[in-house]
Motif scaffolding. Structure first.
Motif, PDB file in Angstrom:
ATOM      1  N   SER A 273       0.822  -1.203   0.000  1.00  0.00           N
ATOM      2  CA  SER A 273       0.000   0.000   0.000  1.00  0.00           C
ATOM      3  C   SER A 273       0.858   1.256   0.000  1.00  0.00           C
ATOM      4  CB  SER A 273      -0.935   0.011   1.216  1.00  0.00           C
ATOM      5  OG  SER A 273      -1.815  -1.093   1.198  1.00  0.00           O
ATOM      6  N   SER A 274       1.948   1.237   0.745  1.00  0.00           N
ATOM      7  CA  SER A 274       2.810   2.420   0.851  1.00  0.00           C
ATOM      8  C   SER A 274       3.591   2.704  -0.420  1.00  0.00           C
ATOM      9  CB  SER A 274       3.780   2.255   2.031  1.00  0.00           C
ATOM     10  OG  SER A 274       4.644   1.144   1.825  1.00  0.00           O
ATOM     11  N   THR A 275       3.693   1.727  -1.327  1.00  0.00           N
ATOM     12  CA  THR A 275       4.404   1.983  -2.585  1.00  0.00           C
ATOM     13  C   THR A 275       3.690   3.029  -3.442  1.00  0.00           C
ATOM     14  OG1 THR A 275       3.245   0.118  -3.618  1.00  0.00           O
ATOM     15  CG2 THR A 275       5.423  -0.319  -2.676  1.00  0.00           C
ATOM     16  N   GLN A 276       2.429   3.317  -3.130  1.00  0.00           N
ATOM     17  CA  GLN A 276       1.715   4.353  -3.878  1.00  0.00           C
ATOM     18  C   GLN A 276       2.281   5.746  -3.623  1.00  0.00           C
ATOM     19  OE1 GLN A 276      -2.791   3.598  -3.955  1.00  0.00           O
ATOM     20  NE2 GLN A 276      -2.132   2.371  -2.223  1.00  0.00           N
ATOM     21  N   ILE A 277       2.907   5.951  -2.454  1.00  0.00           N
ATOM     22  CA  ILE A 277       3.452   7.270  -2.122  1.00  0.00           C
ATOM     23  C   ILE A 277       4.638   7.616  -3.017  1.00  0.00           C
ATOM     24  CG2 ILE A 277       4.502   8.674  -0.313  1.00  0.00           C
ATOM     25  CD1 ILE A 277       2.866   7.105   1.721  1.00  0.00           C
ATOM     26  N   PRO A 278       5.698   6.774  -3.088  1.00  0.00           N
ATOM     27  CA  PRO A 278       6.782   7.113  -4.027  1.00  0.00           C
ATOM     28  C   PRO A 278       6.334   7.103  -5.478  1.00  0.00           C
ATOM     29  CG  PRO A 278       7.102   4.908  -3.111  1.00  0.00           C
ATOM     30  CD  PRO A 278       6.009   5.551  -2.319  1.00  0.00           C
ATOM     31  N   LEU A 279       5.354   6.255  -5.802  1.00  0.00           N
ATOM     32  CA  LEU A 279       4.835   6.220  -7.165  1.00  0.00           C
ATOM     33  C   LEU A 279       4.182   7.556  -7.517  1.00  0.00           C
ATOM     34  CD1 LEU A 279       4.745   3.972  -9.344  1.00  0.00           C
ATOM     35  CD2 LEU A 279       2.409   3.504  -8.624  1.00  0.00           C
ATOM     36  N   THR A 280       3.416   8.088  -6.586  1.00  0.00           N
ATOM     37  CA  THR A 280       2.763   9.381  -6.814  1.00  0.00           C
ATOM     38  C   THR A 280       3.783  10.506  -6.913  1.00  0.00           C
ATOM     39  OG1 THR A 280       0.795   8.637  -5.618  1.00  0.00           O
ATOM     40  CG2 THR A 280       1.074  11.004  -5.883  1.00  0.00           C
ATOM     41  N   LEU A 281       4.768  10.503  -6.013  1.00  0.00           N
ATOM     42  CA  LEU A 281       5.803  11.544  -6.047  1.00  0.00           C
ATOM     43  C   LEU A 281       6.574  11.507  -7.360  1.00  0.00           C
ATOM     44  CD1 LEU A 281       7.205  11.340  -2.393  1.00  0.00           C
ATOM     45  CD2 LEU A 281       5.802  13.148  -3.395  1.00  0.00           C
ATOM     46  N   PHE A 282       6.882  10.297  -7.823  1.00  0.00           N
ATOM     47  CA  PHE A 282       7.643  10.174  -9.069  1.00  0.00           C
ATOM     48  C   PHE A 282       6.870  10.757 -10.244  1.00  0.00           C
ATOM     49  CE2 PHE A 282       8.203   7.652 -12.972  1.00  0.00           C
ATOM     50  CZ  PHE A 282       9.520   7.991 -13.278  1.00  0.00           C
ATOM     51  N   PHE A 283       5.612  10.321 -10.421  1.00  0.00           N
ATOM     52  CA  PHE A 283       4.814  10.798 -11.557  1.00  0.00           C
ATOM     53  C   PHE A 283       4.530  12.292 -11.458  1.00  0.00           C
ATOM     54  CE2 PHE A 283       3.395   6.263 -12.083  1.00  0.00           C
ATOM     55  CZ  PHE A 283       3.887   6.113 -13.370  1.00  0.00           C
ATOM     56  N   THR A 284       4.207  12.763 -10.259  1.00  0.00           N
ATOM     57  CA  THR A 284       3.847  14.171 -10.102  1.00  0.00           C
ATOM     58  C   THR A 284       5.037  15.081 -10.349  1.00  0.00           C
ATOM     59  OG1 THR A 284       2.136  13.585  -8.487  1.00  0.00           O
ATOM     60  CG2 THR A 284       2.863  15.874  -8.542  1.00  0.00           C
ATOM     61  N   LEU A 285       6.182  14.764  -9.751  1.00  0.00           N
ATOM     62  CA  LEU A 285       7.365  15.605  -9.940  1.00  0.00           C
ATOM     63  C   LEU A 285       7.852  15.553 -11.376  1.00  0.00           C
ATOM     64  CD1 LEU A 285       9.352  14.817  -6.662  1.00  0.00           C
ATOM     65  CD2 LEU A 285       8.024  16.870  -7.212  1.00  0.00           C
TER      66      LEU A 285
END
Length: 461
Positions: A273-285
Motif C-alpha cells: 500500500s505504501s508503494t503508492q506514495i513514491p509512485l505518486t511523487l515520481f509521476f507528479t514531480l
C-alpha cells in the motif's frame, strides 16, 4: 455528434463485452404493489437457463430506481461528474440494496456514464483555448496521480472514522462546495451576459462587415475536431493507471483477497500500500517539473494549463500554480475516499474556483472519473462481485442517459451560448447529494445509536 459516432460506438461495444451478463435477485424494497404483474412481463427473459443464475426480478422499485438513475446520470453528465453521490442513495433507498452492493453498482454506473462522456469529448477541441482539445490532458496528468493516492488514503480513513463524523464532514464540506459552485455559476452567467452585450454592440456598429457579423452569430462554444491528438499524454495517463492498478491487484483487500496470498492487513499488505506514495511523487514531480511530456505535442495544443496562466505573470508563479493542482487533487481524492464517492464531484468545484473554464472542467473531470471508476469496477469484479448482470443493465442505462444529457446540454449551449449551465448542473447534483447522502447517513447513525453499537474510532483492520 456525428463526428463522435465512431469513438462512442467503439466504447459502447467494448463496454458491453467487458461486462459479463449475469442476473441477480434484488432485495425486497418498500415498493411492492404491482411486482407480480411486472414479473410476468419479464418472463421472456431466459437468463436463468443460459447462465444458471436466478431470473431477473423486474419490480416496481427496480423500474423507479432505473428511471431515477437515468435522470441522475443525464444531469451529472452535463457537469462531467460521476454522480455516485446520487446513485448510492437511489440503490439503497429505492432499490433496497445494502450499502456494499449499492457501492459496487455505483462504480459500474459511473463507469457507464463516464465512457459516454469521454467518447463524446475525446477528439473535441475548444476554440477558446487556441484549438486545444476540450479535455485538458496536461491538467489530467497533474491531477490523476495525487487523486488516486488520495482515494487510497481516504478509504483507510473511512474505515477508521465513525459514521457520525463522516456524515458531518460530508454535509459541511459539500455544503461549502455547493455554495461556491453556485457562486461560480452566477459569475459565469453574468460574464456571458456581458460578452453577449458587447457582441451585440459591435454588431450594430459594424454592419458593413458581413463576414464579422456572421462570425458573431456563432454560439459562444463551437466544437471542431483537432488536427492532431495528444497520444503521448494519453499513453502516460494509461501507464499511470496500470501502475496503480498493479499495486491494487497485488495487495488485494484487507481480507487478503488478491492475486497473491498475503497475510490480511499484515506487513506485506501495508508495504504494498505504501508503494503508492513514491509512485505518486515520481509521476507528479516528473510531470510538474519536466517539459518532455507537455511539449511533445504540436502548437495546436498550446502550453500546458493555459486556462490558468492569467493567475500569474511570472514563471515562478506559474510553476507554483502548476504544483498547486496536485495538492487540490490529493485533497479531493482523500475526501472522496472518506465519503465513498468519486473525486469528480469534489475536484470540479475546486477547478471552477481557480478559474478553469466550465466546459474544460466538465470534460477533464469526466475523463479522470473514467480512470478511477474503471479501476473500482475491475476491483469489484476480481474480488468476486455478485449481481454483475443487474449492475451491467444499470450501467448501460447510465451510458444512454449520459449521451442524452450531453446532447441536450450541447444544444442549449449552442443555442444560447451559456456554458454556465454546466456549473449549475454540478451545483444541482451536489445539492441533491447533500440531501440524500446526509439523510441516509443520519438514519444509519441513528440506527447505530438505538442498537447500542460502538460509535467511536476503529482500527483499519
Amino acid at each position: 455528434m456525428r463526428n463522435n459516432f465512431v469513438p462512442i460506438a467503439l466504447s459502447f461495444t467494448s463496454f458491453i463485452i467487458f461486462l459479463t451478463p449475469s442476473i441477480a435477485e434484488q432485495e425486497p424494497s418498500f415498493l411492492l404493489p404491482v411486482d407480480q404483474i411486472l414479473n410476468k412481463t419479464s418472463s421472456w427473459l431466459e437468463f436463468s437457463t443460459k447462465f444458471n443464475q436466478p431470473r431477473i426480478e423486474l419490480t416496481t422499485s427496480t423500474i423507479i430506481a432505473a428511471l431515477l438513475s437515468f435522470l441522475a446520470s443525464s444531469i451529472s453528465s452535463a457537469g462531467g461528474i460521476g454522480g455516485g453521490g446520487l446513485y448510492v442513495p437511489i440503490m439503497t433507498i429505492v432499490a433496497g440494496l445494502d450499502l456494499k452492493t449499492a457501492s459496487s453498482f455505483s462504480a459500474f454506473m459511473v463507469t457507464g456514464g463516464s465512457i459516454a462522456n469521454v467518447g463524446c469529448n475525446l477528439f473535441v477541441r475548444n476554440p477558446k483555448s487556441g484549438g486545444k482539445t476540450l479535455i485538458d490532458y496536461d491538467l489530467a496528468l497533474l491531477l490523476e496521480p495525487c487523486m488516486l493516492l488520495g482515494v487510497s488514503i481516504g478509504v483507510i480513513c473511512n474505515l477508521v472514522f465513525p459514521n457520525w463524523l463522516i456524515t458531518i464532514l460530508f454535509a459541511v464540506f459539500l455544503a461549502w462546495s455547493t455554495m461556491k459552485t453556485f457562486g461560480n455559476g452566477i459569475f459565469y452567467w453574468r460574464l456571458e451576459s456581458e460578452m453577449v452585450k458587447i457582441r451585440e454592440e459591435n454588431r450594430t456598429e459594424e454592419d458593413d462587415d458581413v463576414e464579422k457579423i456572421e462570425s458573431l452569430k456563432l454560439p459562444l462554444l463551437d466544437y471542431e475536431r483537432p488536427k492532431r491528438f495528444p497520444w503521448i499524454k494519453l499513453g502516460v495517463l494509461v501507464i499511470i493507471w496500470f501502475s496503480y492498478f498493479a499495486v491494487y491487484l497485488l495487495r488485494g483487500n484487507k481480507y487478503g483477497e488478491g492475486i497473491i496470498s498475503i497475510e490480511p492487513c499484515g506487513m506485506t499488505y501495508w508495504l504494498l500500500s505504501s508503494t503508492q506514495i513514491p509512485l505518486t511523487l515520481f509521476f507528479t514531480l516528473w510531470i510538474c517539473f519536466s517539459d518532455n511530456v507537455q511539449s511533445s505535442q504540436s502548437s495546436d495544443h498550446q502550453v500546458s494549463i493555459k486556462d490558468v496562466e492569467d493567475l500569474t505573470s511570472n514563471d515562478d508563479g506559474e510553476r507554483s500554480n502548476k504544483c498547486m493542482f496536485p495538492v487540490m487533487a490529493l485533497l479531493a481524492g482523500l475526501l472522496g475516499g472518506v465519503f465513498g464517492i468519486g473525486g469528480g464531484m469534489l475536484i470540479s468545484p475546486l477547478l471552477l474556483q481557480v478559474g478553469i473554464a466550465p466546459e474544460v472542467t466538465a470534460a477533464t473531470c469526466s475523463f479522470m472519473v473514467l480512470f478511477s471508476s474503471t479501476m473500482s469496477a475491475i476491483q469489484y469484479l476480481l474480488l468476486g462481485m455478485e449481481h454483475t448482470g443487474t449492475a451491467s443493465i444499470f450501467a448501460v442505462i447510465c451510458f444512454v442517459a449520459s449521451l442524452v444529457g450531453l446532447k441536450v446540454v450541447q444544444k442549449v449551449i449552442n443555442e444560447y451560448g451559456r456554458a454556465s449551465i454546466i456549473v449549475f448542473s454540478v451545483g444541482i447534483v451536489m445539492a441533491l447529494s447533500i440531501v440524500l447522502m446526509t439523510s441516509y447517513g443520519a438514519l444509519d447513525v441513528w440506527n447505530d445509536y438505538v442498537s447500542g453499537r460502538y460509535m467511536g474510532f476503529k482500527l483499519p483492520c
